[in-house]
Design an enzyme around this catalytic site. Sequence first.
Site, mmCIF file in Angstrom:
data_model
loop_
_atom_site.group_PDB
_atom_site.id
_atom_site.type_symbol
_atom_site.label_atom_id
_atom_site.label_comp_id
_atom_site.label_asym_id
_atom_site.label_seq_id
_atom_site.Cartn_x
_atom_site.Cartn_y
_atom_site.Cartn_z
ATOM 1 N N GLY A 20 54.457 144.885 -63.333
ATOM 2 C CA GLY A 20 53.658 145.249 -64.317
ATOM 3 C C GLY A 20 54.360 145.994 -65.353
ATOM 4 N N LEU A 31 42.126 130.806 -64.375
ATOM 5 C CA LEU A 31 42.888 130.165 -63.364
ATOM 6 C C LEU A 31 42.613 128.589 -63.531
ATOM 7 C CD1 LEU A 31 42.493 131.639 -59.762
ATOM 8 C CD2 LEU A 31 44.356 131.944 -61.274
ATOM 9 N N CYS A 60 42.770 137.523 -58.426
ATOM 10 C CA CYS A 60 42.435 137.374 -59.865
ATOM 11 C C CYS A 60 41.229 137.935 -60.336
ATOM 12 C CB CYS A 60 42.510 135.539 -59.809
ATOM 13 S SG CYS A 60 42.397 135.194 -61.687
ATOM 14 N N LYS A 93 49.314 139.129 -52.829
ATOM 15 C CA LYS A 93 49.407 139.883 -54.132
ATOM 16 C C LYS A 93 48.036 140.547 -54.210
ATOM 17 C CE LYS A 93 50.213 138.997 -59.159
ATOM 18 N NZ LYS A 93 50.515 138.245 -60.057
ATOM 19 N N ILE A 117 42.319 133.676 -68.387
ATOM 20 C CA ILE A 117 42.565 132.148 -68.511
ATOM 21 C C ILE A 117 41.586 131.581 -67.680
ATOM 22 C CG2 ILE A 117 44.181 130.425 -68.108
ATOM 23 C CD1 ILE A 117 45.065 132.578 -70.127
ATOM 24 N N LYS A 159 52.125 129.106 -61.383
ATOM 25 C CA LYS A 159 50.812 129.506 -61.934
ATOM 26 C C LYS A 159 49.973 129.281 -60.658
ATOM 27 C CE LYS A 159 46.995 129.972 -64.426
ATOM 28 N NZ LYS A 159 46.602 131.322 -64.818
ATOM 29 N N ASN A 162 48.842 142.957 -59.862
ATOM 30 C CA ASN A 162 47.957 141.914 -60.648
ATOM 31 C C ASN A 162 47.580 142.836 -61.705
ATOM 32 O OD1 ASN A 162 46.774 139.595 -61.529
ATOM 33 N ND2 ASN A 162 46.391 138.765 -59.467
ATOM 34 N N THR A 163 46.693 142.214 -62.633
ATOM 35 C CA THR A 163 46.195 142.781 -63.845
ATOM 36 C C THR A 163 45.186 143.742 -63.670
ATOM 37 O OG1 THR A 163 44.870 140.897 -64.246
ATOM 38 C CG2 THR A 163 46.820 141.015 -65.364
#
Lengths: 306, 236
Positions: A246, A76, A134, A168, A74, A48, A195-196
């Site tokens: 993904g 981070l 992020c 990333k 979240i 994480k 990433n998202t």
Amino acid sequence: MGMNPNVQVIIGRLKLKNPVLVASGTFGYAQEFTHFIDLKKLGAIVTKTITLHPRKGNPAPRTCETPAGMLNSIGLENPGLEVFIQEKLPFLKKIGVPIIISIASEEDPEEFIVLVKRLTKIKEASAIELNISCPNIGHKSLIAQDSKAAYNLIRAVRKVTTKTLITKLSPNVTDITEAALAAQNAGSDAISLINTLTGMSIDVETKKPRLSTITGGLSGPAIRPIAVRMVWEVYQKIKIPIIGMGGIIDTFSALEFFLAGATAIAIGSANFVQPRITIEIIAGLKKYLAENKIKDIRVLVGALKV
Amino acid sequence: MVLKTPRISRQALPGQFLEIKVADSYEPFLRRPFGVHRVRGENLEILYEVVGKATEILAQKKAGEYLDVIGPLGNGFRLNITHSTLNILVAGGMGVAPLMFLAEKLAETKHQVLIGAKTKSQIFCEKEFQDLGSDVKISTDDGSQGFKGKVTDLLQKILPHAISHKPLAIYACGPRPMLQEISRISKKYNIPAQISLEEHMACGIGACLGCVVNTRAGYARVCKEGPVFDADKIVW
Ligand SMILES: Cc1cc2nc3c(=O)[nH]c(=O)nc-3n(C[C@H](O)[C@H](O)[C@H](O)COP(=O)(O)OP(=O)(O)OC[C@H]3O[C@@H](n4cnc5c(N)ncnc54)[C@H](O)[C@@H]3O)c2cc1C
Ligand SMILES: Cc1cc2nc3c(=O)[nH]c(=O)nc-3n(C[C@H](O)[C@H](O)[C@H](O)COP(=O)(O)O)c2cc1C
Ligand code: FES
């Protein structure tokens, strides 16, 4: 027939016994999964994301389900670098698989340098993943959305470490190859994507957003076609290896990523649904290779027929 | 719904929960948490209300089908089985689900069960609790059965009498405002209370950090540090 296909892959200076990783933020610091799987079997563990200082994270609700996926914000939440080293790393060290440490900065990109310098001194940190993507910490823009800023940052980090560096990237950009090229040119050893994607969901009954932060990051099978497309686009432009992720939930979805050009893959949200999924996919890939008489997984990388 | 789960049935403690994948598809994508309602030998029961996708699918399952279940998860209730203690179980709506299992474990002790709901038709398990020998009291918001008002008002009504039984212990499960009120009462009367919280869960195993509740020691994961917490630890 007893064929034993090769599944070993190389990412920077890391030799992985298989190409199946776990995606940052979906596997905690691995402890939670000891009841479910033999952690030693994983290709590598990506932890994480940690920041220099502890982060409390966002208020609840932090997750909600969406069609074929989920949103999260979240924020981070993490104990910060020093507590991570004191309290989380000893367990990770003992597992015996490469540990890839994901890091991010909160305000000042200089924090990356401090983090990397400190982690460079730690033998058990096998590689460092720079999370410049992020979406959940309240900034309007991400480093990964500005190729020049990304280049400068990675270049600065590269100067202070010999460890394998993975960058990333964020899918929330118009041209993913621009960012990927910047990362390669700045000295990144590999690229993690994706990433998202930024998303949003509304509870129509209450007219309220389903996440406390209104928007959040979308993950799961819903984003897979976008991820596969981005891996394919980036694969054609860069030479360094890609770690694809993904929406991978089974062996076949994992294979899509190899065919699109990924050297390794990471499992994210699927860990929440099937905590043993990583081990099943490792076995599934080996079985697929054997059944199709493919001697080496590397043959599949970018083997898309067009 | 009765599940044959020999290992989980052996291990489960009151207040713990299961994570259930109701269908082998993307819809719904995530597992859903359900409290352990009762254990009978190898069989484990859950009690649920149909509120959306996953619970609708669950309701259509037929006897003999397989379900993908993880559990038991989380930290349950600490049991107070000293004979002098009067245990008070307070359930709001579907909050009766995990308290049934708790009542079974406390059956030999002095205990009371308060069940509250909006209306009479939403009162569950009254008879089952009575069969255990529990002293059951009911409240409904509309007064269609028992005390008219909130179950927390009912609790406050019986407390002056119950307090002579000190020590007392409260165990509660129900909607958030009810649990907040329980915390207030617990503090006011200086009675220890354990409350079972709900939060949206993506993993149920402590990995995603999605299910947090604010405690005096910072955010805690409902699925891992909870779902049962000491009421005085929660920051509302
Ligand atoms: C530890 C724990 C134990 C639980 N035990 C039980 C139980 O024993 N019996 C039971 O009936 N239910 C229980 N629940 C709640 C149950 O998990 C939800 O009702 C279920 O997930 C709903 O799924 P669905 O797909 O049917 O509804 P969805 O389609 O996901 O949602 C329908 C509506 O319900 C709301 N909702 C869904 N889940 C929750 C939640 N956890 N908290 C608040 N609102 C929610 C949604 O926001 C939406 O408005 C428990 C929850 C937790 C966290
Ligand atoms: C709950 C949750 C937390 C995440 N936390 C992080 C994180 O801390 N750092 C990071 O780089 N990515 C994080 N991600 C993104 C994942 O690593 C991954 O890139 C993304 O979820 C896509 O993969 P998936 O569809 O398989 O989940 C998180 C994803 C989820 C669902
Ligand atoms: S639901 Fe993932 S940490 Fe609790």
